[in-house]
Design a protein around this motif. Structure first.
Motif, PDB file in Angstrom:
ATOM      1  N   PRO A 112       0.821  -1.159  -0.129  1.00 40.84           N
ATOM      2  CA  PRO A 112      -0.233   0.181   0.289  1.00 40.84           C
ATOM      3  C   PRO A 112       0.856   0.634  -0.076  1.00 40.84           C
ATOM      4  CG  PRO A 112      -0.145  -1.012   2.445  1.00 40.84           C
ATOM      5  CD  PRO A 112       0.876  -1.859   1.552  1.00 40.84           C
ATOM      6  N   PHE A 113       1.970   0.743  -0.418  1.00 37.32           N
ATOM      7  CA  PHE A 113       2.957   2.098   0.288  1.00 37.32           C
ATOM      8  C   PHE A 113       3.871   2.032   0.037  1.00 37.32           C
ATOM      9  CE2 PHE A 113       2.757   0.906   4.603  1.00 37.32           C
ATOM     10  CZ  PHE A 113       3.714   0.106   4.663  1.00 37.32           C
ATOM     11  N   PRO A 114       4.928   2.748  -0.763  1.00 41.45           N
ATOM     12  CA  PRO A 114       7.284   2.453  -1.392  1.00 41.45           C
ATOM     13  C   PRO A 114       7.577   1.702  -0.325  1.00 41.45           C
ATOM     14  CG  PRO A 114       5.781   4.535  -2.578  1.00 41.45           C
ATOM     15  CD  PRO A 114       4.873   3.943  -1.353  1.00 41.45           C
ATOM     16  N   PRO A 115       8.472   1.093  -0.250  1.00 41.62           N
ATOM     17  CA  PRO A 115       9.084   0.136   0.900  1.00 41.62           C
ATOM     18  C   PRO A 115      10.312   1.420   1.078  1.00 41.62           C
ATOM     19  CG  PRO A 115       8.587  -0.721  -1.194  1.00 41.62           C
ATOM     20  CD  PRO A 115       8.158  -0.270  -1.221  1.00 41.62           C
ATOM     21  N   ALA A 116      10.805   2.224   0.318  1.00 45.04           N
ATOM     22  CA  ALA A 116      11.920   3.283   0.176  1.00 45.04           C
ATOM     23  C   ALA A 116      11.736   3.456   1.412  1.00 45.04           C
ATOM     24  CB  ALA A 116      12.188   3.980  -0.866  1.00 45.04           C
ATOM     25  N   GLY A 117      13.210   3.623   2.640  1.00 45.38           N
ATOM     26  CA  GLY A 117      13.190   4.457   3.482  1.00 45.38           C
ATOM     27  C   GLY A 117      12.317   3.449   4.577  1.00 45.38           C
ATOM     28  N   ARG A 118      12.028   2.206   4.133  1.00 44.38           N
ATOM     29  CA  ARG A 118      11.099   1.615   5.740  1.00 44.38           C
ATOM     30  C   ARG A 118      12.376   0.774   5.684  1.00 44.38           C
ATOM     31  NH1 ARG A 118       5.584   4.243   6.504  1.00 44.38           N
ATOM     32  NH2 ARG A 118       4.261   5.218   5.003  1.00 44.38           N
ATOM     33  N   THR A 119      11.622   0.101   6.882  1.00 45.50           N
ATOM     34  CA  THR A 119      11.563  -1.063   8.017  1.00 45.50           C
ATOM     35  C   THR A 119      11.001  -2.233   7.836  1.00 45.50           C
ATOM     36  OG1 THR A 119      11.036  -0.847   9.515  1.00 45.50           O
ATOM     37  CG2 THR A 119      13.445   0.119   9.698  1.00 45.50           C
ATOM     38  N   ALA A 120      11.774  -3.089   7.311  1.00 51.61           N
ATOM     39  CA  ALA A 120      10.807  -4.747   7.281  1.00 51.61           C
ATOM     40  C   ALA A 120      11.592  -5.640   7.750  1.00 51.61           C
ATOM     41  CB  ALA A 120      10.686  -4.915   5.509  1.00 51.61           C
ATOM     42  N   LEU A 121      10.338  -6.576   8.813  1.00 52.88           N
ATOM     43  CA  LEU A 121      10.984  -8.102   9.114  1.00 52.88           C
ATOM     44  C   LEU A 121      10.414  -8.743   7.982  1.00 52.88           C
ATOM     45  CD1 LEU A 121      11.487  -9.779  10.836  1.00 52.88           C
ATOM     46  CD2 LEU A 121      10.066  -9.761  12.403  1.00 52.88           C
ATOM     47  N   VAL A 122      11.159  -9.838   7.269  1.00 59.27           N
ATOM     48  CA  VAL A 122      10.347 -11.325   6.870  1.00 59.27           C
ATOM     49  C   VAL A 122      10.993 -12.506   7.321  1.00 59.27           C
ATOM     50  CG1 VAL A 122      11.014 -12.235   4.200  1.00 59.27           C
ATOM     51  CG2 VAL A 122      11.718 -10.213   4.298  1.00 59.27           C
ATOM     52  N   ALA A 135      13.528  -7.720  -3.282  1.00 60.96           N
ATOM     53  CA  ALA A 135      12.476  -6.879  -3.849  1.00 60.96           C
ATOM     54  C   ALA A 135      12.423  -5.646  -3.083  1.00 60.96           C
ATOM     55  CB  ALA A 135      11.167  -7.126  -3.416  1.00 60.96           C
ATOM     56  N   LEU A 136      12.471  -6.197  -1.379  1.00 58.20           N
ATOM     57  CA  LEU A 136      12.542  -4.425  -0.517  1.00 58.20           C
ATOM     58  C   LEU A 136      14.135  -4.360  -0.618  1.00 58.20           C
ATOM     59  CD1 LEU A 136      10.887  -7.346   2.340  1.00 58.20           C
ATOM     60  CD2 LEU A 136       9.886  -4.958   0.818  1.00 58.20           C
ATOM     61  N   ARG A 137      15.046  -4.991  -0.852  1.00 58.75           N
ATOM     62  CA  ARG A 137      16.320  -4.647  -0.374  1.00 58.75           C
ATOM     63  C   ARG A 137      16.710  -3.252  -1.570  1.00 58.75           C
ATOM     64  NH1 ARG A 137      21.338  -8.040  -2.637  1.00 58.75           N
ATOM     65  NH2 ARG A 137      20.387  -6.960  -4.359  1.00 58.75           N
ATOM     66  N   GLU A 138      16.042  -4.023  -3.006  1.00 55.88           N
ATOM     67  CA  GLU A 138      16.164  -2.840  -4.194  1.00 55.88           C
ATOM     68  C   GLU A 138      15.170  -1.746  -3.968  1.00 55.88           C
ATOM     69  OE1 GLU A 138      18.508  -3.233  -7.121  1.00 55.88           O
ATOM     70  OE2 GLU A 138      18.614  -4.053  -5.245  1.00 55.88           O
ATOM     71  N   ALA A 139      13.909  -1.978  -3.722  1.00 52.93           N
ATOM     72  CA  ALA A 139      13.091  -0.652  -3.586  1.00 52.93           C
ATOM     73  C   ALA A 139      13.932   0.538  -2.712  1.00 52.93           C
ATOM     74  CB  ALA A 139      12.465  -1.645  -3.268  1.00 52.93           C
ATOM     75  N   GLY A 140      14.762  -0.124  -1.649  1.00 50.34           N
ATOM     76  CA  GLY A 140      15.493   1.152  -1.241  1.00 50.34           C
ATOM     77  C   GLY A 140      14.798   0.507   0.061  1.00 50.34           C
ATOM     78  N   ALA A 141      14.537  -0.214   0.998  1.00 52.10           N
ATOM     79  CA  ALA A 141      13.927  -0.340   2.198  1.00 52.10           C
ATOM     80  C   ALA A 141      15.639   0.307   3.364  1.00 52.10           C
ATOM     81  CB  ALA A 141      13.893  -2.043   2.584  1.00 52.10           C
ATOM     82  N   ALA A 142      15.120   0.817   3.968  1.00 51.82           N
ATOM     83  CA  ALA A 142      16.263   0.954   5.210  1.00 51.82           C
ATOM     84  C   ALA A 142      16.958  -0.233   5.798  1.00 51.82           C
ATOM     85  CB  ALA A 142      15.218   2.269   6.086  1.00 51.82           C
ATOM     86  N   ASP A 143      16.576  -0.874   6.575  1.00 53.58           N
ATOM     87  CA  ASP A 143      16.250  -2.241   6.929  1.00 53.58           C
ATOM     88  C   ASP A 143      15.802  -3.358   6.765  1.00 53.58           C
ATOM     89  OD1 ASP A 143      17.664  -3.466   9.082  1.00 53.58           O
ATOM     90  OD2 ASP A 143      15.943  -3.219   9.934  1.00 53.58           O
ATOM     91  N   VAL A 144      16.562  -4.401   6.505  1.00 53.75           N
ATOM     92  CA  VAL A 144      15.668  -5.989   6.113  1.00 53.75           C
ATOM     93  C   VAL A 144      16.274  -6.868   6.964  1.00 53.75           C
ATOM     94  CG1 VAL A 144      15.055  -7.487   4.618  1.00 53.75           C
ATOM     95  CG2 VAL A 144      14.979  -5.130   3.844  1.00 53.75           C
ATOM     96  N   ALA A 145      15.178  -7.096   7.626  1.00 53.59           N
ATOM     97  CA  ALA A 145      14.976  -8.228   8.790  1.00 53.59           C
ATOM     98  C   ALA A 145      15.262  -9.607   8.414  1.00 53.59           C
ATOM     99  CB  ALA A 145      15.519  -7.647   9.982  1.00 53.59           C
ATOM    100  N   VAL A 146      15.414 -10.819   8.385  1.00 56.53           N
ATOM    101  CA  VAL A 146      15.548 -11.917   8.518  1.00 56.53           C
ATOM    102  C   VAL A 146      15.080 -12.531   9.589  1.00 56.53           C
ATOM    103  CG1 VAL A 146      15.221 -14.289   6.686  1.00 56.53           C
ATOM    104  CG2 VAL A 146      15.843 -11.778   6.184  1.00 56.53           C
ATOM    105  N   TRP A 147      13.813 -13.575   9.491  1.00 62.78           N
ATOM    106  CA  TRP A 147      13.610 -14.928  10.420  1.00 62.78           C
ATOM    107  C   TRP A 147      13.858 -16.041  10.332  1.00 62.78           C
ATOM    108  CZ3 TRP A 147       9.919 -18.003  11.725  1.00 62.78           C
ATOM    109  CH2 TRP A 147      10.524 -18.905  12.809  1.00 62.78           C
TER     110      TRP A 147
END
Length: 267
Positions: A112-122, A135-147
């Protein structure tokens, strides 16, 4: 009569035939068909290599074959190679197999919003998780974490794609469930994932790639707490539209595909 299908194990639950069938009908593509292709891992390579000779123009790939699909392809997009998994195979003249990954752009399109500058947990570390993280990394997410339930798998994925592995869930702007938890037994969802129902309120948007009749436990919990949600069927539609366009060369009728996936009669 071009044939299309979805390769998986299991695959009986897949809505892809209804979704792509609706697209074929909406565009009047005479002779095109789409079917389920249940294939166990040990027969995957043999089956896929036989598909061009059986009249198949392409196939979607789902759990657990996405990494194997990339490995057997004769050529692949840069995105599929960087992700390390493919969800779309196209069969070209001479029987060559081309691999792509539409999960990545499909995820971004469904948000619902661009991921650029956002944080994410996968959550998860399989083929779908690889596409989502990339995808999140390439779209400019500020931080991507994986569990992942197996920490070693999360650590390997994180190292390969340049993100972080974490041992526990934490608040973020975007939560994406890429595991199969909730597909068959919603009652065990919060026993198998690193968060409880109340914790879903710590996210601005929750995406669950799992789909079933009715909301998954994750989606239901997030809705109850006013969180923006993207269910597995919307993700299916967005990535499926890109596959459809690659095979047919025409613009996908997204609304028809959405209605087909959700079992909504066409208007």
């Amino acid at each position: 009569m071009p044939r299309l299908g979805v390769l998986g194990w299991p695959v009986a639950h897949s809505r892809s035939p209804a979704m792509h069938g609706a697209a074929i009908a909406a565009l009047g593509l005479e002779g095109w068909t789409y079917q389920r292709l249940p294939v166990p891992p040990e027969l995957f390579d043999e089956t896929v290599r036989a598909l061009p000779g059986a009249g198949f123009a392409g196939a979607n790939v789902t759990i657990p074959h996405k990494e194997a699909a990339l490995a057997l392809a004769d050529d692949a997009t840069d995105a599929a190679r960087e992700i390390g998994a493919a969800n779309t195979l196209s069969f070209r003249s001479g029987g060559t197999i081309h691999a792509d990954n539409t999960d990545a752009p499909g995820l971004v399109a469904s948000l619902p919003f661009p991921p650029a500058g956002r944080t994410a947990l996968v959550l998860g570390a399989g083929g779908s998780a690889r596409a989502v993280v990339w995808a999140l990394r390439e779209a400019g997410a500020a931080d991507v974490a994986v569990w992942n339930r197996s920490p070693g798998r999360a650590e390997r994925l994180a190292a390969e794609l340049g993100v972080r592995a974490v041992a526990a869930a934490h608040p973020a702007d975007i939560l994406v469930n890429c595991t199969s938890v909730g597909l068959t037994d919603v009652s065990t969802t919060f026993k198998e994932l690193p968060l409880d129902a109340d914790a879903t309120g710590a996210y601005a948007c929750l995406v669950d790639l799992v789909y079933r009749d009715g909301d998954t436990a994750l989606i239901s919990a997030a809705r109850d707490r006013g969180v923006a949600v993207v269910d597995g069927l919307e993700f299916l539609v967005q990535q499926g539209a890109l596959s459809f366009e690659a095979w047919t060369g025409v613009q996908a009728p997204v609304n028809a595909m959405r209605n087909g996936a959700r079992g909504t009669p066409p208007r």
